[in-house]
Write a protein that holds these residues in place. Structure first.
Motif, PDB file in Angstrom:
ATOM      1  N   THR A 158       4.346 -30.414  22.683  1.00 45.40           N
ATOM      2  CA  THR A 158       4.166 -29.191  21.898  1.00 45.40           C
ATOM      3  C   THR A 158       5.317 -28.248  22.243  1.00 45.40           C
ATOM      4  N   TYR A 159       5.710 -27.447  21.264  1.00 45.19           N
ATOM      5  CA  TYR A 159       6.800 -26.481  21.446  1.00 45.19           C
ATOM      6  C   TYR A 159       6.331 -25.125  20.961  1.00 45.19           C
ATOM      7  N   ASN A 160       6.457 -24.116  21.826  1.00 45.92           N
ATOM      8  CA  ASN A 160       6.153 -22.740  21.420  1.00 45.92           C
ATOM      9  C   ASN A 160       7.356 -22.153  20.696  1.00 45.92           C
ATOM     10  N   ILE A 161       7.072 -21.527  19.559  1.00 45.53           N
ATOM     11  CA  ILE A 161       8.134 -20.926  18.747  1.00 45.53           C
ATOM     12  C   ILE A 161       7.852 -19.430  18.629  1.00 45.53           C
ATOM     13  N   GLY A 162       8.822 -18.601  18.995  1.00 46.42           N
ATOM     14  CA  GLY A 162       8.594 -17.154  18.915  1.00 46.42           C
ATOM     15  C   GLY A 162       9.882 -16.410  18.691  1.00 46.42           C
ATOM     16  N   GLY A 163       9.734 -15.112  18.447  1.00 46.60           N
ATOM     17  CA  GLY A 163      10.895 -14.328  18.036  1.00 46.60           C
ATOM     18  C   GLY A 163      11.507 -13.472  19.129  1.00 46.60           C
ATOM     19  N   TRP A 164      10.898 -13.458  20.340  1.00 46.66           N
ATOM     20  CA  TRP A 164      11.330 -12.538  21.398  1.00 46.66           C
ATOM     21  C   TRP A 164      11.305 -11.108  20.851  1.00 46.66           C
ATOM     22  N   ASN A 165      10.304 -10.793  20.058  1.00 47.00           N
ATOM     23  CA  ASN A 165      10.225  -9.502  19.366  1.00 47.00           C
ATOM     24  C   ASN A 165       8.821  -8.935  19.485  1.00 47.00           C
ATOM     25  N   GLU A 166       8.430  -8.529  20.681  1.00 45.38           N
ATOM     26  CA  GLU A 166       7.080  -7.960  20.836  1.00 45.38           C
ATOM     27  C   GLU A 166       7.065  -6.527  20.317  1.00 45.38           C
ATOM     28  N   LYS A 167       6.106  -6.252  19.428  1.00 43.49           N
ATOM     29  CA  LYS A 167       5.994  -4.902  18.858  1.00 43.49           C
ATOM     30  C   LYS A 167       4.523  -4.523  18.748  1.00 43.49           C
ATOM     31  N   ALA A 168       4.223  -3.251  19.031  1.00 45.32           N
ATOM     32  CA  ALA A 168       2.869  -2.747  18.769  1.00 45.32           C
ATOM     33  C   ALA A 168       2.718  -2.528  17.266  1.00 45.32           C
ATOM     34  N   ASN A 169       1.497  -2.773  16.754  1.00 48.17           N
ATOM     35  CA  ASN A 169       1.272  -2.653  15.307  1.00 48.17           C
ATOM     36  C   ASN A 169       1.706  -1.297  14.764  1.00 48.17           C
ATOM     37  N   ASN A 210       0.830  -1.206   0.000  1.00 53.06           N
ATOM     38  CA  ASN A 210       0.000   0.000   0.000  1.00 53.06           C
ATOM     39  C   ASN A 210       0.865   1.257   0.000  1.00 53.06           C
ATOM     40  N   ALA A 211       1.930   1.233   0.792  1.00 50.12           N
ATOM     41  CA  ALA A 211       2.816   2.407   0.854  1.00 50.12           C
ATOM     42  C   ALA A 211       3.376   2.694  -0.535  1.00 50.12           C
ATOM     43  N   LEU A 212       3.895   1.670  -1.192  1.00 50.86           N
ATOM     44  CA  LEU A 212       4.527   1.872  -2.503  1.00 50.86           C
ATOM     45  C   LEU A 212       3.517   2.322  -3.557  1.00 50.86           C
ATOM     46  N   ASN A 213       2.249   1.917  -3.364  1.00 58.58           N
ATOM     47  CA  ASN A 213       1.216   2.269  -4.341  1.00 58.58           C
ATOM     48  C   ASN A 213       0.475   3.550  -3.982  1.00 58.58           C
ATOM     49  N   GLY A 214       0.958   4.265  -2.983  1.00 61.13           N
ATOM     50  CA  GLY A 214       0.336   5.548  -2.618  1.00 61.13           C
ATOM     51  C   GLY A 214      -1.021   5.387  -1.958  1.00 61.13           C
ATOM     52  N   LYS A 215      -1.281   4.169  -1.416  1.00 59.15           N
ATOM     53  CA  LYS A 215      -2.582   3.948  -0.754  1.00 59.15           C
ATOM     54  C   LYS A 215      -2.457   4.175   0.751  1.00 59.15           C
ATOM     55  N   LEU A 216      -3.630   4.210   1.413  1.00 60.47           N
ATOM     56  CA  LEU A 216      -3.628   4.391   2.872  1.00 60.47           C
ATOM     57  C   LEU A 216      -3.105   3.134   3.565  1.00 60.47           C
ATOM     58  N   LEU A 217      -2.535   3.327   4.747  1.00 68.28           N
ATOM     59  CA  LEU A 217      -2.014   2.208   5.546  1.00 68.28           C
ATOM     60  C   LEU A 217      -2.975   2.006   6.714  1.00 68.28           C
ATOM     61  N   PRO A 218      -3.879   0.999   6.604  1.00 72.59           N
ATOM     62  CA  PRO A 218      -4.971   0.874   7.589  1.00 72.59           C
ATOM     63  C   PRO A 218      -4.524   0.239   8.902  1.00 72.59           C
ATOM     64  N   ILE A 219      -4.680   0.986   9.992  1.00 75.48           N
ATOM     65  CA  ILE A 219      -4.354   0.463  11.326  1.00 75.48           C
ATOM     66  C   ILE A 219      -5.676   0.228  12.052  1.00 75.48           C
ATOM     67  N   TYR A 220      -5.902  -1.009  12.484  1.00 73.52           N
ATOM     68  CA  TYR A 220      -7.146  -1.328  13.197  1.00 73.52           C
ATOM     69  C   TYR A 220      -7.118  -0.716  14.604  1.00 73.52           C
ATOM     70  N   GLY A 221      -8.242  -0.116  15.001  1.00 74.69           N
ATOM     71  CA  GLY A 221      -8.377   0.389  16.376  1.00 74.69           C
ATOM     72  C   GLY A 221      -7.319   1.428  16.696  1.00 74.69           C
ATOM     73  N   ASP A 222      -6.685   1.259  17.869  1.00 70.47           N
ATOM     74  CA  ASP A 222      -5.688   2.256  18.292  1.00 70.47           C
ATOM     75  C   ASP A 222      -4.256   1.875  17.895  1.00 70.47           C
ATOM     76  N   GLY A 223      -4.103   0.709  17.243  1.00 70.41           N
ATOM     77  CA  GLY A 223      -2.766   0.321  16.770  1.00 70.41           C
ATOM     78  C   GLY A 223      -1.825  -0.132  17.881  1.00 70.41           C
ATOM     79  N   GLN A 224      -2.353  -0.288  19.087  1.00 67.06           N
ATOM     80  CA  GLN A 224      -1.486  -0.667  20.215  1.00 67.06           C
ATOM     81  C   GLN A 224      -1.497  -2.180  20.473  1.00 67.06           C
ATOM     82  N   GLN A 225      -2.131  -2.947  19.598  1.00 66.33           N
ATOM     83  CA  GLN A 225      -2.101  -4.405  19.763  1.00 66.33           C
ATOM     84  C   GLN A 225      -0.670  -4.885  19.536  1.00 66.33           C
ATOM     85  N   ILE A 226      -0.314  -5.897  20.293  1.00 68.29           N
ATOM     86  CA  ILE A 226       1.085  -6.363  20.250  1.00 68.29           C
ATOM     87  C   ILE A 226       1.161  -7.771  19.665  1.00 68.29           C
ATOM     88  N   ARG A 227       2.112  -7.951  18.765  1.00 66.72           N
ATOM     89  CA  ARG A 227       2.409  -9.271  18.204  1.00 66.72           C
ATOM     90  C   ARG A 227       3.894  -9.548  18.416  1.00 66.72           C
TER      91      ARG A 227
END
Ligand code: NAD
Ligand code: DAU
Length: 352
Positions: free
Chosen positions: A247-258, A206-223
């Motif tokens: 079972t094994y949990n796999i993650g990046g140790w990289n929590e970031k807000a959207n 979207n950025a490269l195509n000049g479109k809007l970058l849609p953030i849901y809600g307040d954008g403070q959700q963390i992944r």
């Protein structure tokens, strides 16, 4: 041979490419239905590689799955095939039930029948690796500890509920039938070949195509972001050394807000591909209606897989996201191939 399902999708194709990059690797039978998310262009570099056999088909097709197992006698199955997008599961959950639950059930039953007929050595060596998600654990508050393998299942979306159901089936096939399974529950992946319905590739395009970058809600959700190559290496480790039934949990140790993820992408693009008007890409950010039932925070405690199998992610978010943005800049032909009519239909349905 190993049998990979969903190997034309984002993670499955990265896994197939990484696996076959090893000249000594076993061959791959790749079973994929080629839904909107499956893309043979991801596997184009394997065209001349006789170790890769692609079969278009559904994991829910009993006759097909049974005949593939009989013909290729795989020593392992890695199940990536799924409907994977939360927003699509909200619009239409039926496909999620069909593939993620009923499809996995069918795959388990066919595989169990095949495995029962193997000789003792082949039986011992056989593995069914189920690729699942951290979303089965539900949502965390800002102060909750990260998900461990003993967290209760609390799925909140039709997608995560269907993945949770499939995890339960896999677990039950181990406990009831002694069927040799391992399951991995992974956090958000990003990297090459990511279909642009998901946050990171959507924002880049979207950025490269000049479109809007849609953030849901307040954008403070963390992944908790994990570079896809690291997910693939984790799966290889668990497949090789994981304890049966675990079972094994796999993650990046990289929590970031959207919102921070999106701003990081914008600043990388400002540097690598500045807007013609010289303004920052952050000007395209827009806050839109929130996702119904939007999970606030995911975070993976990946200490078990490190402790028991020695796996840790190699990539940091700063380096992985830069590589990813560069990959999209370098691959306009791939992008052209995926932004077809059905993709545009999805955008207008979701963002209009
Ligand atoms: P994707 O949507 O990019 O790819 C899914 C693939 O499965 C596609 O190629 C599709 O054609 C195929 N497929 C769908 N239904 C099928 C069926 N009935 N039979 C055969 N093939 C079928 O998904 P992805 O992001 O690559 O995710 C792969 C797996 O990893 C999924 O099980 C997902 O739940 C899990 N996962 C994904 C993430 C992530 O961040 N993307 C994180 C953790 C776990
Ligand atoms: O956690 C693992 C899961 O990660 C996987 O199991 C799923 O298959 C995968 O799709 C992903 O799910 P998410 O819903 O977290 O990913 P998505 O990229 O859709 O969204 C990431 C975050 O960004 C989420 O909080 C919703 C938000 N978002 C997403 C889109 C598409 C936006 O704010 N705007 C958007 O346009």
């Amino acid at each position: 041979m190993i049998l990979i399902t969903g190997g034309a999708g984002f993670i499955g194709s990265n896994f197939t490419l990484d696996w076959l990059a090893n000249p000594d690797a076993e061959g791959v039978v790749n079973l994929d239905k080629l839904t909107y998310a499956g893309n043979l262009a991801n596997l184009a570099s394997l065209k001349e590689d006789s170790r890769h056999i692609f079969v278009r088909g559904d994991i829910g097709d009993k006759e097909l799955v049974a005949s593939l197992l009989k013909e290729y006698q795989p020593r392992a199955i890695v199940n990536f095939a799924a409907e994977s997008h939360v927003d699509r599961s909200i619009h239409g959950p039926a496909e999620f039930v069909a593939t993620n639950i009923v499809g996995t059930f069918n795959l388990l039953e066919c595989a169990r029948e095949y495995w029962s007929g193997l000789d003792e050595a082949a039986k011992q060596a056989f593995r069914f690796h189920h690729v699942s998600t951290d979303e089965v654990y539900g949502s965390l508050s800002a102060t909750d500890p990260a998900f461990t393998e003993t967290n209760a299942y609390e799925p909140n979306s039709p997608y995560s509920a269907s993945k949770a159901a499939s995890d339960h089936l896999v677990r039950a096939w181990f406990h009831t039938y002694g069927f040799p399974v391992v399951t991995t529950n992974c956090s958000n992946n990003y990297g090459p070949y990511h279909f642009p319905e998901k946050l990171i590739p959507l924002v880049i395009l979207n950025a490269l195509n000049g479109k809007l970058l849609p953030i849901y809600g307040d954008g403070q959700q963390i992944r908790d972001w994990l570079y896809v190559g690291d997910h693939c290496s984790a799966i290889r480790e668990v497949l090789a050394k994981g304890k049966l039934g675990e079972t094994y949990n796999i993650g990046g140790w990289n929590e970031k807000a959207n919102i921070d993820v999106v701003k990081t992408i914008c600043s990388i693009l400002d540097e690598l591909k500045p807007r013609v008007d010289g303004k920052p890409y952050t000007e395209q950010i827009t806050f839109v209606k929130d996702r119904p039932g939007h999970d606030r925070r995911y975070a993976i405690d990946a200490r078990k897989v490190e402790r028991e199998l020695g796996w840790r992610p190699a990539e940091k978010f700063d380096t992985g996201i830069r590589k990813t943005v560069q990959w999209y800049l370098d691959n306009p032909v791939w992008i052209e191939g995926v932004v077809s009519g059905s993709y545009r239909d999805w955008l207008s349905k979701q963002y209009s």
